[in-house]
Design a protein around this motif. Structure first.
Motif, PDB file in Angstrom:
ATOM      1  N   UNK A 109      40.813 -64.374   4.219  1.00  0.00           N
ATOM      2  CA  UNK A 109      41.838 -64.123   3.196  1.00  0.00           C
ATOM      3  C   UNK A 109      41.243 -63.398   1.998  1.00  0.00           C
ATOM      4  N   UNK A 110      40.030 -63.788   1.605  1.00  0.00           N
ATOM      5  CA  UNK A 110      39.371 -63.124   0.479  1.00  0.00           C
ATOM      6  C   UNK A 110      39.088 -61.665   0.796  1.00  0.00           C
ATOM      7  N   UNK A 111      38.608 -61.395   1.995  1.00  0.00           N
ATOM      8  CA  UNK A 111      38.310 -60.014   2.388  1.00  0.00           C
ATOM      9  C   UNK A 111      39.579 -59.170   2.496  1.00  0.00           C
ATOM     10  N   UNK A 112      40.644 -59.764   3.005  1.00  0.00           N
ATOM     11  CA  UNK A 112      41.919 -59.039   3.073  1.00  0.00           C
ATOM     12  C   UNK A 112      42.372 -58.660   1.669  1.00  0.00           C
ATOM     13  N   UNK A 113      42.159 -59.576   0.721  1.00  0.00           N
ATOM     14  CA  UNK A 113      42.542 -59.307  -0.667  1.00  0.00           C
ATOM     15  C   UNK A 113      41.784 -58.165  -1.301  1.00  0.00           C
ATOM     16  N   UNK A 114      40.641 -57.808  -0.706  1.00  0.00           N
ATOM     17  CA  UNK A 114      39.855 -56.690  -1.237  1.00  0.00           C
ATOM     18  C   UNK A 114      39.936 -55.452  -0.341  1.00  0.00           C
ATOM     19  N   UNK A 115      40.898 -55.460   0.601  1.00  0.00           N
ATOM     20  CA  UNK A 115      41.147 -54.252   1.380  1.00  0.00           C
ATOM     21  C   UNK A 115      40.744 -54.263   2.840  1.00  0.00           C
ATOM     22  N   UNK A 116      40.196 -55.363   3.332  1.00  0.00           N
ATOM     23  CA  UNK A 116      39.771 -55.401   4.734  1.00  0.00           C
ATOM     24  C   UNK A 116      40.958 -55.589   5.671  1.00  0.00           C
ATOM     25  N   UNK A 117      40.830 -55.083   6.880  1.00  0.00           N
ATOM     26  CA  UNK A 117      41.834 -55.270   7.927  1.00  0.00           C
ATOM     27  C   UNK A 117      41.165 -55.925   9.134  1.00  0.00           C
ATOM     28  N   UNK A 118      41.922 -56.777   9.839  1.00  0.00           N
ATOM     29  CA  UNK A 118      41.374 -57.494  10.988  1.00  0.00           C
ATOM     30  C   UNK A 118      42.257 -57.328  12.208  1.00  0.00           C
ATOM     31  N   UNK A 119      41.594 -57.203  13.363  1.00  0.00           N
ATOM     32  CA  UNK A 119      42.311 -57.016  14.623  1.00  0.00           C
ATOM     33  C   UNK A 119      42.473 -58.324  15.394  1.00  0.00           C
ATOM     34  N   UNK A 173      35.198 -61.778  11.103  1.00  0.00           N
ATOM     35  CA  UNK A 173      35.074 -62.056   9.671  1.00  0.00           C
ATOM     36  C   UNK A 173      33.616 -61.930   9.236  1.00  0.00           C
ATOM     37  N   UNK A 174      32.696 -62.491  10.029  1.00  0.00           N
ATOM     38  CA  UNK A 174      31.272 -62.375   9.726  1.00  0.00           C
ATOM     39  C   UNK A 174      30.846 -60.918   9.706  1.00  0.00           C
ATOM     40  N   UNK A 175      31.250 -60.168  10.694  1.00  0.00           N
ATOM     41  CA  UNK A 175      30.876 -58.757  10.805  1.00  0.00           C
ATOM     42  C   UNK A 175      31.414 -57.946   9.619  1.00  0.00           C
ATOM     43  N   UNK A 176      32.664 -58.162   9.269  1.00  0.00           N
ATOM     44  CA  UNK A 176      33.262 -57.422   8.148  1.00  0.00           C
ATOM     45  C   UNK A 176      32.606 -57.817   6.823  1.00  0.00           C
ATOM     46  N   UNK A 177      32.327 -59.112   6.653  1.00  0.00           N
ATOM     47  CA  UNK A 177      31.676 -59.550   5.427  1.00  0.00           C
ATOM     48  C   UNK A 177      30.289 -58.953   5.275  1.00  0.00           C
TER      49      UNK A 177
END
Length: 608
Positions: free
Chosen positions: A91-101, A108-112
């Protein structure tokens, strides 16, 4: 929970195809860790290849398939473990612009990591070992969780850097050197398992807990620590103790809540002790789970804890199942496990842990445990015994006639004391000597309370033995184990506790017991502690061990004689030492049977 393997070709002549085939074989050797899926990836230049075996827990669809590539295509990860707070981080990463498939914690680990680098590791509540390849600079990053719940081995031989979840996978490397020295044998005997960064093999290493390691085209760098647990002394008043009980209760609630997230059935190990009982109590009373709990017992042994576990299950309302082990077969069980252990571990409770894991896996895929509770909250009676001895020797400590470090790392925290090791090798070999000196100095050159000093050295030297036992025995049965007591929030809370919060009413785990009393009668919690294992003085087991040890001396297949002379083995078996016990016999026999089942090349002395 999975198995990972990878190769980074620094300067060998292996072709890309040979590397691909080798990495696939390495992962295949660990199929028990990941029976549900397998995957492979190789960099465009053929330098790096990684393979993965998956035990599907969170997002069991193909969305969690590994190796996994980042959205921008720059990074690829193989990950073994769980990120328990992945939903919050997502949720925190989505709030800063990340997208998840997917709904996978791996993504989540990889995107972070892609967004924040290794600093992201400090936000994680989880257990892990992973490899991350970055194509932008042709580097590989390895990382391991703060307490070492998940294993991560590596080696750099013949121009090849390789890593894996189990040591055995590294032995598949061409030209692998299985050198074992006196240094390593003596360290195993002293510490029950060889402490990281060392392993039973001279040329192989374990990444230390809370460390990262980067590999570039010029080879591996030096491991870098990102997390370190250190206990502190802060005197708490009676009023603040009450507040801390409330705080710990909330922290345990949140830790259990996170560890209940899974797309497969979850159960729990239940011994009847305070750690596992509190965990199951929170699962049932706070979250309304109809918990399936599991325990193990021993036929005709007074110390067997299965009856306590059954009674606790009735009290907490869990559906309970247990398995009974016949002590007469204990040596046979040891032989069986020695053949499949990736590294020798003297902890004899490997046997019950294996069987309770096998029982649990027949009904669930994940099991909660109480591991870490003793180290975090001072549950070992030896802590208080040594504190009393230190008090009695206060004047001798000042005059340096008596040392806390030597007392602990001779009679309590060390299995084979120095005089045993000297009798085997003429002197204490360099590595064991250095590690013992370091541990003793850490205890002596410290002004904190003795209990807090002991907690810290046990987190470094003994907790890894326990966690390795649980990881290996559970994963041999494709079972994931989760403990709420090693979350970063609880670890930070426990690190700041003074002895007054750890020891009270004549028992350890004072503050944890206060939390447990909210679910469990106090009279139950005041029962004597039982260990999760066989009564070491059971005449049946010790008799079988002695019989087996005497056979060892005349057995032409005995491998240990390549490392310890027959005459010195005979002295060991003859029980000529003071305080000689079940555990010493166990450690010697297990090592011999491990050597029979694994590659090894002896070298007398310390290899250079």
């Amino acid at each position: 929970m999975c198995a990972i393997a990878g190769i980074y070709n620094v300067s060998s002549d292996l072709t890309a195809l040979e590397i691909a085939e080798l990495v696939t074989r390495m992962a295949g050797l660990m199929a028990h860790r990941g029976p549900d899926d397998q995957g492979f990836w190789q960099s465009e230049n053929g330098r790096c290849a990684m393979s993965h075996r998956r035990l599907s827990i969170v997002d069991t669809t193909s969305g969690g398939h590994q190796p996994m590539t980042s959205n921008d295509g720059s990074k690829v990860i193989v990950f073994n473990g769980e990120v328990y707070n992945f939903q919050e981080l997502r949720d925190t990463l989505i709030g800063t612009g990340s997208n998840f498939k997917s709904k996978s914690d791996t993504e989540v680990l990889l995107e972070g990591l892609n967004r924040k680098g290794i600093d992201f590791l400090t936000y994680i509540d989880g257990m892990f070992g992973f490899g991350l390849f970055d194509s932008s600079n042709d580097t590989l990053l390895l990382a391991r969780d703060a307490f070492g719940e998940k294993p991560l081995y590596y080696t750099f031989q013949n121009g090849i850097f390789a890593f894996s979840s189990e040591l055995k996978a590294l032995t598949l490397l061409p030209g692998f050197d299985p050198l074992i020295t006196d240094d390593l044998i003596s360290t195993y005997l002293a510490f029950q398992m060889i402490p990281a960064p060392y392993t039973i093999y001279h040329h192989c290493y374990k990444l230390e807990p809370g460390h990262t390691l980067r590999i570039s085209p010029t080879g591996p760098g030096k491991p870098i620590r990102y997390a370190h647990w250190q206990s502190t002394d802060k005197l708490d008043s009676d009023a603040s103790i009450g507040k801390k009980v409330d705080e710990l209760h909330e922290l345990l609630f949140n830790s259990v809540r996170r560890r209940l997230i899974a797309d497969v059935p979850i159960g729990a190990f239940l011994s009847g002790g305070v750690d596992s009982s509190t965990t199951v109590a929170i699962m049932t009373k706070e979250f309304g789970h109809q918990v399936q709990s599991f325990s193990v017992g021993f036929k005709d042994c007074n110390e067997s804890e299965h009856e306590d576990a059954r009674n606790m299950a009735n009290l907490l309302g869990s559906r309970h199942d247990d398995i009974m082990i016949d002590p007469a077969n204990y040596v046979d069980y040891m032989k069986m496990l020695a053949a499949v252990l990736d590294e020798p571990n003297i902890d004899s409770s490997c046997v019950p842990t294996y069987f309770v894991s096998k029982l649990a896996r027949s009904q669930v895929t994940v099991a909660m445990t109480g591991d870490g509770g003793d180290e975090m909250f001072a549950g070992y009676s030896r802590y208080f015994q040594l504190a009393d001895e230190a008090s009695a020797h206060s004047s001798d400590i000042k005059s340096r006639k008596w040392h806390v470090g030597r007392a602990y790392y001779t009679f309590m925290g060390q299995l084979f004391p120095d005089n045993y090791i000297k009798d085997i090798f003429d002197s204490v070999p360099t590595l064991a000597s250095d590690l013992l000196l370091e541990a003793r100095r850490e205890l002596d050159m410290d002004s904190r309370s003795i209990i807090n000093r002991l907690r810290q050295v046990d987190v470094k030297n003994y907790l890894p033995v326990v966690l390795a036992k649980v990881d290996r025995m559970s994963m041999l049965n494709s079972l994931e184990c989760r403990t709420p007591f090693l979350s970063p929030e609880i670890a930070k809370f426990a690190a700041g506790l003074d002895s007054s919060a750890l020891y009270g009413d004549g028992k350890g785990k004072y503050i944890l017991r206060r939390v447990a009393e909210r679910y469990i009668p106090k009279s139950w919690l005041e029962r004597p502690k039982k260990g999760f294992g066989i009564d070491p003085f059971s005449p049946i087991v010790k008799g079988r061990l002695l019989e087996e040890a005497n056979k060892l001396l005349t057995d032409p297949e005995c491998t240990l004689v390549r490392y310890i002379s027959k005459a010195r083995l005979q002295n060991l078996v003859a029980e000529k030492f003071p305080n000689w016990s079940f555990y010493h016999l166990w450690g010697i026999l297990l090592l011999d049977y491990w050597l029979r089942s694994n590659l090894h090349r002896p070298c007398r002395g310390s290899a250079q």
